[in-house]
Scaffold this motif. Structure first.
Motif, PDB file in Angstrom:
ATOM      1  N   LEU A  86       1.039  -1.179  -0.035  1.00  0.00           N
ATOM      2  CA  LEU A  86      -0.070   0.021   0.067  1.00  0.00           C
ATOM      3  C   LEU A  86       0.841   1.159   0.074  1.00  0.00           C
ATOM      4  O   LEU A  86       0.643   2.177  -0.711  1.00  0.00           O
ATOM      5  CB  LEU A  86      -0.853  -0.081   1.066  1.00  0.00           C
ATOM      6  N   PHE A  87       2.037   1.164   0.851  1.00  0.00           N
ATOM      7  CA  PHE A  87       2.696   2.457   0.862  1.00  0.00           C
ATOM      8  C   PHE A  87       3.394   2.692  -0.384  1.00  0.00           C
ATOM      9  O   PHE A  87       3.608   3.813  -0.959  1.00  0.00           O
ATOM     10  CB  PHE A  87       3.855   2.450   1.896  1.00  0.00           C
ATOM     11  N   PHE A  88       4.010   1.536  -0.865  1.00  0.00           N
ATOM     12  CA  PHE A  88       4.556   1.829  -2.261  1.00  0.00           C
ATOM     13  C   PHE A  88       3.697   2.254  -3.408  1.00  0.00           C
ATOM     14  O   PHE A  88       4.033   2.952  -4.213  1.00  0.00           O
ATOM     15  CB  PHE A  88       5.367   0.510  -2.800  1.00  0.00           C
ATOM     16  N   ASN A  89       2.495   1.849  -3.185  1.00  0.00           N
ATOM     17  CA  ASN A  89       1.410   2.075  -4.616  1.00  0.00           C
ATOM     18  C   ASN A  89       1.363   3.459  -4.219  1.00  0.00           C
ATOM     19  O   ASN A  89       0.765   4.393  -5.284  1.00  0.00           O
ATOM     20  CB  ASN A  89       0.134   1.301  -3.982  1.00  0.00           C
ATOM     21  N   MET A  90       1.253   4.388  -3.053  1.00  0.00           N
ATOM     22  CA  MET A  90       0.979   5.518  -2.870  1.00  0.00           C
ATOM     23  C   MET A  90       2.017   6.499  -3.703  1.00  0.00           C
ATOM     24  O   MET A  90       1.988   7.780  -4.116  1.00  0.00           O
ATOM     25  CB  MET A  90       0.995   6.006  -1.470  1.00  0.00           C
ATOM     26  N   ASN A  91       3.122   5.759  -3.974  1.00  0.00           N
ATOM     27  CA  ASN A  91       4.207   6.571  -4.537  1.00  0.00           C
ATOM     28  C   ASN A  91       4.791   5.927  -5.723  1.00  0.00           C
ATOM     29  O   ASN A  91       5.885   6.070  -6.315  1.00  0.00           O
ATOM     30  CB  ASN A  91       5.612   6.638  -3.626  1.00  0.00           C
ATOM     31  N   ALA A  92       3.875   5.174  -6.463  1.00  0.00           N
ATOM     32  CA  ALA A  92       4.093   4.507  -7.756  1.00  0.00           C
ATOM     33  C   ALA A  92       3.438   5.146  -8.761  1.00  0.00           C
ATOM     34  O   ALA A  92       1.958   5.628  -8.402  1.00  0.00           O
ATOM     35  CB  ALA A  92       3.736   2.886  -7.932  1.00  0.00           C
ATOM     36  N   TYR A  93       3.854   5.713 -10.067  1.00  0.00           N
ATOM     37  CA  TYR A  93       3.047   6.358 -10.873  1.00  0.00           C
ATOM     38  C   TYR A  93       2.625   5.519 -11.848  1.00  0.00           C
ATOM     39  O   TYR A  93       3.037   4.724 -12.642  1.00  0.00           O
ATOM     40  CB  TYR A  93       3.792   7.375 -11.436  1.00  0.00           C
ATOM     41  N   LEU A  94       1.097   6.040 -12.313  1.00  0.00           N
ATOM     42  CA  LEU A  94       0.510   5.101 -13.727  1.00  0.00           C
ATOM     43  C   LEU A  94       1.431   5.214 -14.523  1.00  0.00           C
ATOM     44  O   LEU A  94       1.615   3.982 -15.217  1.00  0.00           O
ATOM     45  CB  LEU A  94      -0.822   5.994 -13.740  1.00  0.00           C
ATOM     46  N   TYR A 121       1.576  -5.193 -10.105  1.00  0.00           N
ATOM     47  CA  TYR A 121       2.661  -6.345  -9.788  1.00  0.00           C
ATOM     48  C   TYR A 121       3.899  -5.906  -9.212  1.00  0.00           C
ATOM     49  O   TYR A 121       4.380  -6.514  -8.464  1.00  0.00           O
ATOM     50  CB  TYR A 121       2.647  -7.359 -11.166  1.00  0.00           C
ATOM     51  N   PRO A 122       4.510  -5.030  -9.968  1.00  0.00           N
ATOM     52  CA  PRO A 122       5.925  -4.599  -9.637  1.00  0.00           C
ATOM     53  C   PRO A 122       5.976  -4.034  -7.962  1.00  0.00           C
ATOM     54  O   PRO A 122       6.906  -4.006  -7.380  1.00  0.00           O
ATOM     55  CB  PRO A 122       6.378  -3.618 -10.599  1.00  0.00           C
ATOM     56  N   THR A 123       5.094  -3.290  -7.428  1.00  0.00           N
ATOM     57  CA  THR A 123       4.843  -2.702  -6.320  1.00  0.00           C
ATOM     58  C   THR A 123       4.686  -3.950  -5.141  1.00  0.00           C
ATOM     59  O   THR A 123       5.433  -3.917  -4.165  1.00  0.00           O
ATOM     60  CB  THR A 123       4.053  -1.687  -5.833  1.00  0.00           C
ATOM     61  N   LEU A 124       3.935  -4.922  -5.662  1.00  0.00           N
ATOM     62  CA  LEU A 124       3.880  -6.080  -4.553  1.00  0.00           C
ATOM     63  C   LEU A 124       5.334  -6.906  -4.653  1.00  0.00           C
ATOM     64  O   LEU A 124       5.520  -7.382  -3.551  1.00  0.00           O
ATOM     65  CB  LEU A 124       2.680  -6.941  -5.190  1.00  0.00           C
ATOM     66  N   MET A 125       5.596  -7.008  -5.773  1.00  0.00           N
ATOM     67  CA  MET A 125       7.058  -7.518  -5.746  1.00  0.00           C
ATOM     68  C   MET A 125       8.192  -6.853  -5.136  1.00  0.00           C
ATOM     69  O   MET A 125       8.968  -7.413  -4.232  1.00  0.00           O
ATOM     70  CB  MET A 125       7.516  -7.869  -7.323  1.00  0.00           C
ATOM     71  N   ALA A 126       7.976  -5.300  -5.141  1.00  0.00           N
ATOM     72  CA  ALA A 126       8.950  -4.805  -4.069  1.00  0.00           C
ATOM     73  C   ALA A 126       8.781  -4.815  -2.857  1.00  0.00           C
ATOM     74  O   ALA A 126       9.863  -4.941  -2.123  1.00  0.00           O
ATOM     75  CB  ALA A 126       8.946  -3.181  -4.532  1.00  0.00           C
ATOM     76  N   ALA A 127       7.579  -5.064  -2.447  1.00  0.00           N
ATOM     77  CA  ALA A 127       7.066  -5.034  -0.936  1.00  0.00           C
ATOM     78  C   ALA A 127       7.727  -6.578  -0.493  1.00  0.00           C
ATOM     79  O   ALA A 127       7.896  -6.893   0.595  1.00  0.00           O
ATOM     80  CB  ALA A 127       5.509  -5.119  -0.868  1.00  0.00           C
ATOM     81  N   ASP A 128       7.398  -7.376  -1.255  1.00  0.00           N
ATOM     82  CA  ASP A 128       8.021  -8.932  -1.076  1.00  0.00           C
ATOM     83  C   ASP A 128       9.280  -8.839  -0.723  1.00  0.00           C
ATOM     84  O   ASP A 128       9.906  -9.536   0.371  1.00  0.00           O
ATOM     85  CB  ASP A 128       7.893  -9.861  -2.119  1.00  0.00           C
ATOM     86  N   ILE A 129      10.277  -8.110  -1.362  1.00  0.00           N
ATOM     87  CA  ILE A 129      11.835  -8.055  -1.203  1.00  0.00           C
ATOM     88  C   ILE A 129      11.982  -7.144  -0.217  1.00  0.00           C
ATOM     89  O   ILE A 129      12.850  -7.458   0.986  1.00  0.00           O
ATOM     90  CB  ILE A 129      12.264  -7.532  -2.686  1.00  0.00           C
ATOM     91  N   HIS A 139      11.370  -5.861 -13.344  1.00  0.00           N
ATOM     92  CA  HIS A 139      10.737  -5.797 -11.845  1.00  0.00           C
ATOM     93  C   HIS A 139      11.808  -5.503 -10.719  1.00  0.00           C
ATOM     94  O   HIS A 139      11.308  -4.737  -9.831  1.00  0.00           O
ATOM     95  CB  HIS A 139      10.104  -6.993 -11.464  1.00  0.00           C
ATOM     96  N   LEU A 140      13.034  -5.944 -10.995  1.00  0.00           N
ATOM     97  CA  LEU A 140      14.012  -5.651  -9.639  1.00  0.00           C
ATOM     98  C   LEU A 140      14.484  -4.212 -10.027  1.00  0.00           C
ATOM     99  O   LEU A 140      14.662  -3.507  -8.756  1.00  0.00           O
ATOM    100  CB  LEU A 140      15.111  -6.446 -10.000  1.00  0.00           C
ATOM    101  N   GLU A 141      14.601  -3.722 -11.148  1.00  0.00           N
ATOM    102  CA  GLU A 141      14.915  -2.335 -11.445  1.00  0.00           C
ATOM    103  C   GLU A 141      13.844  -1.341 -10.820  1.00  0.00           C
ATOM    104  O   GLU A 141      13.992  -0.421 -10.084  1.00  0.00           O
ATOM    105  CB  GLU A 141      15.061  -2.128 -12.824  1.00  0.00           C
ATOM    106  N   MET A 142      12.603  -1.837 -10.895  1.00  0.00           N
ATOM    107  CA  MET A 142      11.424  -1.017 -10.314  1.00  0.00           C
ATOM    108  C   MET A 142      11.421  -0.944  -8.833  1.00  0.00           C
ATOM    109  O   MET A 142      11.208  -0.157  -8.045  1.00  0.00           O
ATOM    110  CB  MET A 142       9.938  -1.386 -10.610  1.00  0.00           C
TER     111      MET A 142
END
Ligand code: TRP
Length: 332
Positions: free
Chosen positions: A93-101, A128-136, A153-156
């Motif tokens: 959720l926090f990453f999604n707040m700062n991820a841009y369309l 998908y990439p913000t969830l993966m970022a959160a996982d890591i 995805h890792l770059e993101m």
């Protein structure tokens, strides 16, 4: 290399084959000795493509069994189900707040999915990439063992980590890098005479770790061959080279040399080669088959492994999420 925090997600997609084993799996088993590893089954991510999955838990369980059978050790690595770690969702959720369309729409895997499932272009797919970022990043992992297809995805993940650190003016997250297995990645060819082993090429193309001897025999005996060499020391066509590669991973060097020599002298009989390959393949996969059968019927052990993983993952995640909430400014 010094001790790293390693994290990788595993898609819960059916049975593991020899290609998976000689790819990531065997390397995971090695890594757990030297690093702090978090391996989880990505059963949240599944919903991006299968919103109402059948057998969600059973698929996750089946993958867990196969990873354990291949040597992942719950006392060494932290092995857990993604859905057992809801802290991940908070960080998402926090990453999604700062991820841009715009940046999410440009991701290759998203564009592929839009093409593949035009009637279900959901927000989960987009993020998908913000969830993966959160996982890591929930574990502050520094190394992520993934293939080429996950590099973007890792770059993101680095983008989101860096952005978070800058926005909230705290170095909360490391910038995780890909963990490259290099020469430890053995590419296993399939049985259909083309490229690599994979189940998308059909069930007959892959040898699964839980295949029974009869299935192994059937698949290998049907593998594609040619009419045989006609000139001494002639180069092997790809389908024959593939059989030799398979032999080289399950047989002794002597056996390989023996058939190689027969080939070079134009005296090879593919039937014999295949028989040998069946025998050695059955032998090689025997321990996996036994372990898979054993683990599959031991529900209480599997529960214990899952609970233990959940506990350990939670321990690590809780620390991160507390820090994250603190730097954003929530009550703690
Ligand atoms: N996207 C990965 C794949 O398709 C799976 C995955 C989800 C993952 N979360 C991850 C891999 C975190 C590494 C780290 O294979």
């Amino acid at each position: 290399m010094s001790r790293e925090i390693v994290c990788s997600g595993i898609r819960p997609t059916g049975n593991l084959h020899l290609g998976n084993y000689f790819g990531a799996l065997r390397n995971f088993v090695k890594m757990q000795e030297a690093h702090d590893c978090f391996f989880f089954i990505a059963d949240y991510h599944s919903l991006t493509t299968h919103p109402t999955p059948d057998n969600l838990y059973n698929n996750a369980r089946q993958i867990l069994v196969q990873y354990l059978a291949a040597g992942l050790d719950p006392d060494k690595a932290t092995i857990y189900l993604q859905s057992d770690l809801p802290e991940t969702v908070e960080l998402y959720l926090f990453f999604n707040m700062n991820a841009y369309l715009g940046e999410l729409e440009r991701v290759t895997s998203f564009k592929d999915k839009v093409r593949q499932q035009p009637n279900n272009v959901n927000a989960g797919l987009l993020t998908y990439p913000t969830l993966m970022a959160a996982d890591i990043l929930i574990h502050k992992a520094t190394k992520v063992p993934v293939g080429k297809d996950q590099e973007q995805h890792l770059e993101m993940t680095r983008t989101f980590a860096n952005r978070f650190n800058n926005m909230y003016k705290h170095e909360v997250f490391p910038l995780p890098q890909a963990f490259n297995f290099g020469s430890d990645l053995v590419k296993i060819p399939g049985l259909d005479g083309s490229g690599k082993m994979g189940k998308s090429e059909g069930e007959m193309n892959a040898i699964f770790l839980n295949d029974d001897p009869a299935a192994i025999k059937k698949k290998i005996m049907k593998a594609k061959t040619d009419l045989g060499p006609t000139e001494m020391n002639q180069e092997k066509p790809v389908e024959i080279a593939n059989l030799f590669t398979l032999l080289s991973v399950v047989s002794t060097p002597d056996t390989v040399a023996y058939f190689d020599d027969l080939y070079n002298r134009c005296q090879i009989r593919y039937g014999d080669l295949k028989k040998q390959l069946v025998e050695d393949m059955v032998k090689f996969t025997q321990p996996f088959r036994e372990r898979i059968a054993e683990l599959s019927s031991d529900e209480s052990y599997l529960r214990r492994v899952m609970d233990q993983g959940k506990e350990k993952a939670h321990e690590s995640a809780r620390r991160t999420i507390e820090e994250v909430r603190h730097v954003i400014g929530y009550r703690n």
